[in-house]
Design a protein around this motif. Structure first.
Motif, PDB file in Angstrom:
ATOM      1  N   TYR A 392       0.831  -1.206   0.000  1.00  0.00           N
ATOM      2  CA  TYR A 392       0.000   0.000   0.000  1.00  0.00           C
ATOM      3  C   TYR A 392       0.866   1.256   0.000  1.00  0.00           C
ATOM      4  O   TYR A 392       2.016   1.234   0.438  1.00  0.00           O
ATOM      5  CB  TYR A 392      -0.912   0.023   1.225  1.00  0.00           C
ATOM      6  CG  TYR A 392      -0.203   0.270   2.532  1.00  0.00           C
ATOM      7  CD1 TYR A 392      -0.138   1.551   3.086  1.00  0.00           C
ATOM      8  CD2 TYR A 392       0.420  -0.769   3.208  1.00  0.00           C
ATOM      9  CE1 TYR A 392       0.516   1.779   4.274  1.00  0.00           C
ATOM     10  CE2 TYR A 392       1.077  -0.554   4.398  1.00  0.00           C
ATOM     11  CZ  TYR A 392       1.122   0.721   4.937  1.00  0.00           C
ATOM     12  OH  TYR A 392       1.771   0.955   6.124  1.00  0.00           O
ATOM     13  N   THR A 427      -8.647   9.127  -2.012  1.00  0.00           N
ATOM     14  CA  THR A 427      -7.310   8.550  -2.203  1.00  0.00           C
ATOM     15  C   THR A 427      -7.358   7.023  -2.156  1.00  0.00           C
ATOM     16  O   THR A 427      -6.632   6.342  -2.864  1.00  0.00           O
ATOM     17  CB  THR A 427      -6.352   9.062  -1.100  1.00  0.00           C
ATOM     18  OG1 THR A 427      -6.312  10.487  -1.150  1.00  0.00           O
ATOM     19  CG2 THR A 427      -4.952   8.528  -1.317  1.00  0.00           C
ATOM     20  N   ASP A 429      -8.473   3.120  -2.603  1.00  0.00           N
ATOM     21  CA  ASP A 429      -9.106   2.344  -3.659  1.00  0.00           C
ATOM     22  C   ASP A 429      -9.390   0.894  -3.244  1.00  0.00           C
ATOM     23  O   ASP A 429      -9.930   0.111  -4.021  1.00  0.00           O
ATOM     24  CB  ASP A 429      -8.247   2.360  -4.928  1.00  0.00           C
ATOM     25  CG  ASP A 429      -6.826   1.887  -4.666  1.00  0.00           C
ATOM     26  OD1 ASP A 429      -5.934   2.232  -5.437  1.00  0.00           O
ATOM     27  OD2 ASP A 429      -6.591   1.171  -3.665  1.00  0.00           O
ATOM     28  N   LYS A 453      -4.498   2.567  -0.416  1.00  0.00           N
ATOM     29  CA  LYS A 453      -4.206   2.882  -1.806  1.00  0.00           C
ATOM     30  C   LYS A 453      -3.125   1.899  -2.222  1.00  0.00           C
ATOM     31  O   LYS A 453      -2.018   1.947  -1.719  1.00  0.00           O
ATOM     32  CB  LYS A 453      -3.749   4.339  -1.970  1.00  0.00           C
ATOM     33  CG  LYS A 453      -3.396   4.685  -3.411  1.00  0.00           C
ATOM     34  CD  LYS A 453      -3.039   6.153  -3.527  1.00  0.00           C
ATOM     35  CE  LYS A 453      -2.593   6.498  -4.943  1.00  0.00           C
ATOM     36  NZ  LYS A 453      -3.612   6.171  -5.952  1.00  0.00           N
TER      37      LYS A 453
END
Length: 455
Positions: A392, A427, A429, A453
């Motif tokens: 991440y 930001t 996902d 993310k």
């Protein structure tokens, strides 16, 4: 020094002085000693350094300083208007102290580092080197204040009474919720005579503050929403709000003790009944054993080939497997529902839907286990909640406890500014969800959302 001890020592000095006088000591020195002792016995002005404060405010301000909940550097020039940044600092400083922390940095490092970093730089009209900057950012993170626009704070403007009402109410509610105490409001509270002058965004806070008697107005049933707030008014309101919070905690603690005592009495009675039931059961079993022995005397038993008893272990193991399977299915259903509800909320604000994050599902489940014993963003081993994540660039964590289904826990998160910010953060996902039900724990159900993310 305690008052009685001080008086005892003064009295002793007085007696010694008189004795020396009688023995023919230096008369001039003894007279000086007597004058000094009399001066010490005269009442002292405990508010000597609050000369610029009004009489009605001195007791509360002094109490706030003794409790360590007021910023000492600000307790001066008390009749001037307090600015938005100084009021913000005073509110967050009180929150820091009530959380048992020494400094703002201690609070940030304990649970809020990720949220603080996310909000850092939001207000473009506040110098980051300003001593109040961290307090302003944390006030936003804690949901006390939003600013005067999306990216401005107007730090040096005098705070208005309606702005102060919002921050004080949010502080009071947050302090109680941190202690798992709900706040109830009087929905039928009377309106102020100058209700039309109160901004629409502020009415909810003003009237909730009135119902809790945190702010009651300026006289003649007026609130003066756009009126300014002096330092002494601000400090007195904060100290009295803290008093109300402490009294509420004490009241709930006393209630908990009474409930605990009732439970103990009930348990004692149940234990007594269970004990008597066990005695009856043992007695019944003894009678059955005696009957069996009498029957065995009339029968011949083949000792080499005793009859085999059917095994019950297989049935028990099967039940256990079925129960675990049902729990796993329920967890999976709840996880899918949470992801659906999250994406539903993101769709409302135009944010892209989150994808499942299977590589961190095991860690999300582990975090759910961990918060049963330590409900914190800091793990039981002292490391960050993100220490077990993989793959991440940015991450966030939401945790919750007590709600027994996805709809309720999502409602809790969406009602909390910090948690809501993670859910709607454009930001992120990806998402992993962890769930744990612990029968004998404090809250029963525990929930974790891990946002990321992906690289």
């Amino acid at each position: 020094m305690p008052k009685n001890t001080k008086h005892a020592k003064i009295t002793l000095c007085f007696i010694i002085c008189v004795c020396n006088f009688r023995k023919g000591g230096n008369m001039k020195k003894n007279i000086i000693k007597i004058i000094l002792i009399v001066a010490m016995l005269l009442p002292m002005n405990v508010y000597a350094d609050l000369q610029d404060a009004s009489d009605w405010s001195k007791q509360d301000i002094n109490k706030g300083r003794e409790l360590g909940i007021l910023v000492n550097d600000l307790v001066n020039n008390l009749k001037v208007n307090i600015t938005r940044d100084d009021f913000c600092k005073s509110v967050v400083y009180l929150y820091v102290k009530e959380n048992g922390k020494q400094t703002i940095d201690d609070l940030i490092n304990s649970n809020y580092q990720n949220e603080f970093n996310f909000a850092y730089g939001k207000f473009i009209d506040v110098d980051k080197s300003d001593m109040n900057y961290k307090y302003i950012v944390m006030a936003n993170v804690l949901g006390f204040v939003n600013g005067t626009s999306d990216n401005t704070f107007s730090p040096k403007a005098s705070i208005t009474r309606e702005q102060a009402a919002k921050m004080i109410l949010n502080l009071y509610v947050r302090l109680l919720k941190d202690k798992n105490i709900d706040v109830n409001y009087n929905e039928n509270v009377d309106k102020f005579a100058d209700d039309n002058a109160i901004s629409n965004w502020a009415k909810e806070y003003v009237y909730k503050a009135r119902s809790l008697k945190l702010m009651t107005g300026v006289g003649n049933n007026n609130f003066s929403p756009k009126g300014i707030y002096t330092k002494e008014q601000a400090f007195v309101t904060l100290v009295r709000a803290d008093d109300k919070m402490r009294l509420r905690v004490e009241k709930d603690s006393s209630k908990d003790k009474d409930e605990k005592k009732d439970k103990e009495v009930k348990k004692e009675n149940n234990d007594k009944k269970d004990k008597e039931a066990k005695k009856d059961k043992v007695k019944k079993k003894d009678n059955e054993v005696k009957k069996d022995k009498d029957k065995k005397k009339d029968k011949e038993v083949n000792k080499d080939n005793p009859p085999k008893k059917p095994s019950e272990n297989k049935h028990k193991d099967k039940k256990k497997v079925d129960k675990n399977k049902q729990k796993e299915q329920l967890y999976n259903q709840y996880k899918s529902e949470i992801v659906r509800l999250v994406n539903e909320e993101r769709k409302k604000v135009g944010a892209k839907p989150l994808q499942l994050w299977p590589e961190n599902d095991a860690y999300a489940a582990k975090r759910a286990d961990e918060i049963v014993s330590k409900f914190s963003h800091t793990r039981p081993n002292g490391s960050s909640c993100f220490s077990g994540l993989t793959n991440y660039k940015a991450a966030g964590e939401n945790i919750a406890a007590g709600a027994n289904n996805p709809q309720k826990v999502m409602k809790q998160w969406m009602n909390s500014p910090g948690h809501k910010k993670n859910i709607l953060n454009p930001t992120f996902d990806s998402i992993s969800v962890g769930i744990k039900f612990s029968q004998n724990s404090k809250y029963g159900w525990y929930w974790v959302q891990l946002f990321g993310k992906v690289k």
